[in-house]
Design an enzyme around this catalytic site. Structure first.
Site, PDB file in Angstrom:
ATOM      1  N   HIS A   1       0.837  -1.206   0.000  1.00  0.00           N
ATOM      2  CA  HIS A   1       0.000   0.000   0.000  1.00  0.00           C
ATOM      3  C   HIS A   1       0.872   1.256   0.000  1.00  0.00           C
ATOM      4  O   HIS A   1       0.611   2.203  -0.760  1.00  0.00           O
ATOM      5  CB  HIS A   1      -0.916  -0.002   1.218  1.00  0.00           C
ATOM      6  CG  HIS A   1      -1.681   1.280   1.400  1.00  0.00           C
ATOM      7  ND1 HIS A   1      -2.898   1.497   0.791  1.00  0.00           N
ATOM      8  CD2 HIS A   1      -1.403   2.406   2.097  1.00  0.00           C
ATOM      9  CE1 HIS A   1      -3.342   2.697   1.117  1.00  0.00           C
ATOM     10  NE2 HIS A   1      -2.441   3.271   1.910  1.00  0.00           N
ATOM     11  N   GLU A   2       1.896   1.274   0.853  1.00  0.00           N
ATOM     12  CA  GLU A   2       2.781   2.438   0.893  1.00  0.00           C
ATOM     13  C   GLU A   2       3.555   2.585  -0.418  1.00  0.00           C
ATOM     14  O   GLU A   2       3.822   3.705  -0.859  1.00  0.00           O
ATOM     15  CB  GLU A   2       3.735   2.341   2.081  1.00  0.00           C
ATOM     16  CG  GLU A   2       3.046   2.256   3.435  1.00  0.00           C
ATOM     17  CD  GLU A   2       1.987   3.321   3.643  1.00  0.00           C
ATOM     18  OE1 GLU A   2       2.136   4.441   3.096  1.00  0.00           O
ATOM     19  OE2 GLU A   2       1.008   3.057   4.369  1.00  0.00           O
TER      20      GLU A   2
ATOM     21  N   HIS B   1       1.579   4.522  -2.864  1.00  0.00           N
ATOM     22  CA  HIS B   1       1.739   5.982  -2.778  1.00  0.00           C
ATOM     23  C   HIS B   1       3.003   6.438  -3.501  1.00  0.00           C
ATOM     24  O   HIS B   1       3.016   7.500  -4.141  1.00  0.00           O
ATOM     25  CB  HIS B   1       1.807   6.405  -1.311  1.00  0.00           C
ATOM     26  CG  HIS B   1       0.494   6.322  -0.603  1.00  0.00           C
ATOM     27  ND1 HIS B   1      -0.669   6.870  -1.101  1.00  0.00           N
ATOM     28  CD2 HIS B   1       0.155   5.759   0.592  1.00  0.00           C
ATOM     29  CE1 HIS B   1      -1.665   6.654  -0.249  1.00  0.00           C
ATOM     30  NE2 HIS B   1      -1.197   5.967   0.757  1.00  0.00           N
TER      31      HIS B   1
END
Length: 238
Positions: free
Chosen positions: A105-106, A109
């Site tokens: 998920h990071e 980004h």
């Protein structure tokens, strides 16, 4: 003393605050329980969160982002200023489905930042404005009440400042959901997770997304409360 146009007694708009608190507690409990459940499920590849993050970034041709460990529990985040994917202790070296999902998920980004994803850029631009507005909103409202009453422009400016924080919360939603969608898709495509592992990661990230939904809802409810309170007093003062 009369209270915000409702006379003596309990302010009925407090229910909006309580709803926000309940939503936040429910969302935080959901993410904690879901992460805990899937943190006990080891991925078949045996990759750690850090290894999965590095592989995903390399697969997207992103080599200028550093993956590093930070202190705390679920303190994971991507910092576009330093180009770092920061993974908490329970994610960085862990081989669980939950840890890999959070790390991915990071990385989502980082991928958004790399391609200039518009909502992420807008959110980043809003950060100083939202922080400024959030810190000044209540002081301005209180000063307005003390020196000019609810008709004071300071009260209106204070509410406007608070609305900037609400806007930040709303812009955050598509950014977070997009990062999660990227994470699930790439983990599957890269063969880092497969089958039920992908489904488990999806559940972890969906639960995490609920905390942002709850934060946005809480901010909206608080803004609505301010409008109701001050609007009610204005009508009485006329």
């Amino acid at each position: 003393m009369y209270g915000y146009g409702y006379g003596y007694g309990l302010d009925p708009t407090i229910i909006l605050v309580l709803i926000g608190v309940a939503l936040s507690l429910w969302a935080q409990g959901r993410v904690n329980s879901t992460f805990s459940r899937y943190s006990r499920v080891r991925s078949m590849t045996g990759m750690t969160g850090a290894e999965a993050a590095r592989r995903l970034l390399n697969a997207q041709g992103i080599y200028d982002v550093t993956v590093q460990q930070i202190a705390g529990e679920l303190t994971d985040h991507y910092d576009p200023r330093t180009k770092t994917v920061n993974l908490s202790q329970s994610v960085y070296g862990a081989t669980s489905v939950a840890a890999i999902g959070v790390a991915a998920h990071e990385c989502g980004h980082a991928m958004q930042d790399n391609e200039g994803y518009a909502p992420l850029r807008f959110r980043s631009a809003l950060v100083p404005v939202a922080n400024f507005g959030s810190s000044l909103s209540w002081p301005l409202i209180l000063l307005g009440l003390v020196f000019g009453g609810l008709g004071s422009p300071l009260v209106e400016i204070g509410i406007l400042m608070f609305s900037l924080a609400v806007l930040f919360q709303l812009v955050t939603l598509p950014v977070e959901y997009n990062a999660s969608a990227r994470a699930v898709r790439l983990l599957d495509a890269q063969g880092i997770l497969a089958g039920e592992e992908v489904n488990g990661t999806r559940k972890v990230l969906n639960a995490a997304a609920l905390t942002y939904v709850a934060a946005a809802a809480t901010s909206i409810l608080q803004l609505l409360r301010l409008i109701i309170l001050f609007g009610g007093r204005n009508r009485r003062d006329r």
